[in-house]
Design a protein around this motif. Structure first.
Motif, PDB file in Angstrom:
ATOM      1  N   ALA A   7       1.735 -14.209  10.482  1.00  0.00           N
ATOM      2  CA  ALA A   7       0.728 -14.889  11.294  1.00  0.00           C
ATOM      3  C   ALA A   7       1.139 -16.340  11.511  1.00  0.00           C
ATOM      4  O   ALA A   7       1.468 -17.044  10.556  1.00  0.00           O
ATOM      5  N   LEU A   8       1.111 -16.795  12.766  1.00  0.00           N
ATOM      6  CA  LEU A   8       1.561 -18.142  13.113  1.00  0.00           C
ATOM      7  C   LEU A   8       0.445 -19.046  13.610  1.00  0.00           C
ATOM      8  O   LEU A   8       0.701 -20.209  13.933  1.00  0.00           O
ATOM      9  N   GLY A   9      -0.768 -18.550  13.695  1.00  0.00           N
ATOM     10  CA  GLY A   9      -1.846 -19.368  14.231  1.00  0.00           C
ATOM     11  C   GLY A   9      -1.811 -19.384  15.751  1.00  0.00           C
ATOM     12  O   GLY A   9      -1.072 -18.640  16.388  1.00  0.00           O
ATOM     13  N   THR A  10      -2.598 -20.251  16.335  1.00  0.00           N
ATOM     14  CA  THR A  10      -2.734 -20.339  17.785  1.00  0.00           C
ATOM     15  C   THR A  10      -1.499 -20.972  18.409  1.00  0.00           C
ATOM     16  O   THR A  10      -1.013 -22.003  17.935  1.00  0.00           O
ATOM     17  N   ALA A  11      -1.009 -20.359  19.484  1.00  0.00           N
ATOM     18  CA  ALA A  11       0.147 -20.892  20.197  1.00  0.00           C
ATOM     19  C   ALA A  11      -0.199 -22.246  20.812  1.00  0.00           C
ATOM     20  O   ALA A  11      -1.311 -22.464  21.279  1.00  0.00           O
ATOM     21  N   SER A  12       0.760 -23.161  20.771  1.00  0.00           N
ATOM     22  CA  SER A  12       0.581 -24.500  21.333  1.00  0.00           C
ATOM     23  C   SER A  12       1.960 -25.108  21.564  1.00  0.00           C
ATOM     24  O   SER A  12       2.883 -24.852  20.787  1.00  0.00           O
ATOM     25  N   SER A  13       2.094 -25.927  22.604  1.00  0.00           N
ATOM     26  CA  SER A  13       3.397 -26.501  22.942  1.00  0.00           C
ATOM     27  C   SER A  13       3.965 -27.371  21.814  1.00  0.00           C
ATOM     28  O   SER A  13       5.172 -27.571  21.732  1.00  0.00           O
ATOM     29  N   ASP A  14       3.092 -27.886  20.915  1.00  0.00           N
ATOM     30  CA  ASP A  14       3.576 -28.730  19.822  1.00  0.00           C
ATOM     31  C   ASP A  14       3.387 -28.093  18.442  1.00  0.00           C
ATOM     32  O   ASP A  14       3.482 -28.768  17.425  1.00  0.00           O
ATOM     33  N   ARG A  15       3.143 -26.786  18.425  1.00  0.00           N
ATOM     34  CA  ARG A  15       2.934 -26.132  17.127  1.00  0.00           C
ATOM     35  C   ARG A  15       4.235 -26.100  16.332  1.00  0.00           C
ATOM     36  O   ARG A  15       5.262 -25.641  16.804  1.00  0.00           O
ATOM     37  N   GLN A  16       4.159 -26.586  15.097  1.00  0.00           N
ATOM     38  CA  GLN A  16       5.290 -26.507  14.177  1.00  0.00           C
ATOM     39  C   GLN A  16       4.983 -25.491  13.092  1.00  0.00           C
ATOM     40  O   GLN A  16       3.855 -25.398  12.618  1.00  0.00           O
ATOM     41  N   ILE A  17       6.008 -24.755  12.712  1.00  0.00           N
ATOM     42  CA  ILE A  17       5.934 -23.880  11.555  1.00  0.00           C
ATOM     43  C   ILE A  17       6.727 -24.567  10.448  1.00  0.00           C
ATOM     44  O   ILE A  17       7.883 -24.949  10.631  1.00  0.00           O
ATOM     45  N   VAL A  18       6.069 -24.750   9.304  1.00  0.00           N
ATOM     46  CA  VAL A  18       6.713 -25.340   8.133  1.00  0.00           C
ATOM     47  C   VAL A  18       6.844 -24.228   7.108  1.00  0.00           C
ATOM     48  O   VAL A  18       5.845 -23.626   6.695  1.00  0.00           O
ATOM     49  N   PHE A  19       8.073 -23.926   6.716  1.00  0.00           N
ATOM     50  CA  PHE A  19       8.380 -22.833   5.804  1.00  0.00           C
ATOM     51  C   PHE A  19       8.706 -23.419   4.437  1.00  0.00           C
ATOM     52  O   PHE A  19       9.638 -24.216   4.292  1.00  0.00           O
ATOM     53  N   ALA A  20       7.908 -23.060   3.432  1.00  0.00           N
ATOM     54  CA  ALA A  20       8.081 -23.554   2.060  1.00  0.00           C
ATOM     55  C   ALA A  20       8.555 -22.399   1.189  1.00  0.00           C
ATOM     56  O   ALA A  20       7.906 -21.352   1.137  1.00  0.00           O
ATOM     57  N   TYR A  21       9.675 -22.595   0.492  1.00  0.00           N
ATOM     58  CA  TYR A  21      10.331 -21.522  -0.262  1.00  0.00           C
ATOM     59  C   TYR A  21      10.611 -21.957  -1.696  1.00  0.00           C
ATOM     60  O   TYR A  21      11.049 -23.076  -1.940  1.00  0.00           O
ATOM     61  N   ALA A  22      10.335 -21.076  -2.627  1.00  0.00           N
ATOM     62  CA  ALA A  22      10.776 -21.231  -4.014  1.00  0.00           C
ATOM     63  C   ALA A  22      11.364 -19.886  -4.421  1.00  0.00           C
ATOM     64  O   ALA A  22      10.774 -18.843  -4.152  1.00  0.00           O
ATOM     65  N   GLY A  23      12.519 -19.911  -5.039  1.00  0.00           N
ATOM     66  CA  GLY A  23      13.112 -18.640  -5.430  1.00  0.00           C
ATOM     67  C   GLY A  23      14.436 -18.851  -6.113  1.00  0.00           C
ATOM     68  O   GLY A  23      14.849 -19.973  -6.365  1.00  0.00           O
ATOM     69  N   GLY A  24      15.109 -17.738  -6.402  1.00  0.00           N
ATOM     70  CA  GLY A  24      16.407 -17.909  -7.000  1.00  0.00           C
ATOM     71  C   GLY A  24      17.029 -16.690  -7.621  1.00  0.00           C
ATOM     72  O   GLY A  24      16.484 -15.598  -7.621  1.00  0.00           O
ATOM     73  N   ASN A  25      18.206 -16.952  -8.119  1.00  0.00           N
ATOM     74  CA  ASN A  25      19.048 -15.986  -8.784  1.00  0.00           C
ATOM     75  C   ASN A  25      19.892 -16.790  -9.764  1.00  0.00           C
ATOM     76  O   ASN A  25      20.736 -17.572  -9.352  1.00  0.00           O
TER      77      ASN A  25
END
Length: 186
Positions: A7-25
């Motif tokens: 889900a990305l929310g409402t479309a907009s010309s200035d919409r940013q997606i910020v992806f936050a990741y924690a993980g590992g091996n």
């Protein structure tokens, strides 16, 4: 790794997606080499390797994704990840370039970050569950139950913040890594 129909929310010309990741091996570096949302590449913002094992890490990526209300998020890494905690946020009205970043692998992870009035700060942390945030609101949690846990946070700040001290306190003293990123209003 693919997160289908995110889900990305409402479309907009200035919409940013910020992806936050924690993980590992623990046995490998596991660095993320790319993140795409609906086939559009996000831009690397900041990362912090784990305090005791560089294969565990926290990272933030972001980019303008103006169309669609859902899309596949595809994460490409240099090696397979043993565990992953991923959260994505959508925001509008923010500058397309990050204003400040901060990282820490201290015990507990603590860093100071600046944020303009009406700006946004996003944080992501890996460590021993549960993780408790100070001076920013926790928005997601993953208790992996084996080897690493992740948590993310995000707030909009009405007043400017100068050297805001943010802490993500893990339950134990094991491996940990925290990243913060701040965006100013557009």
């Amino acid at each position: 790794h693919t997160i289908s129909s995110a889900a990305l929310g409402t479309a907009s010309s200035d919409r940013q997606i910020v992806f936050a990741y924690a993980g590992g091996n623990a046995a490998e570096t596991g660095n993320i080499t790319s993140v795409t949302v609906g086939g559009v590449a996000l831009t690397f913002v900041v990362s912090q390797a784990g305090s005791t094992q560089a294969g565990y890490r926290s990272e933030i990526w972001a980019g303008i994704i103006p169309t669609g209300t859902s899309a596949d998020i595809v994460i490409t890494q240099t090696s397979n990840c043993f565990w992953t905690a991923a959260t994505w946020y959508h925001m509008t009205g923010a500058a397309s370039v990050v204003a400040d970043t901060a990282t820490s692998d201290a015990l507990p992870p603590n860093a100071s970050i600046d944020c303009d009035a009406n700006g946004v700060i996003v944080g992501v942390c890996m460590g021993t569950f549960p993780l408790a945030w100070t001076n920013i609101t926790e928005r997601s949690d993953l208790d992996n139950a084996c080897c690493g846990d992740g948590s993310s946070s995000m707030d909009t700040f009405e007043d400017a913040q100068s050297s805001l001290s943010i802490t993500c306190t893990p339950t134990g003293s094991g491996n940990r890594a925290m990243c913060l990123a701040a965006w100013s209003p557009a």
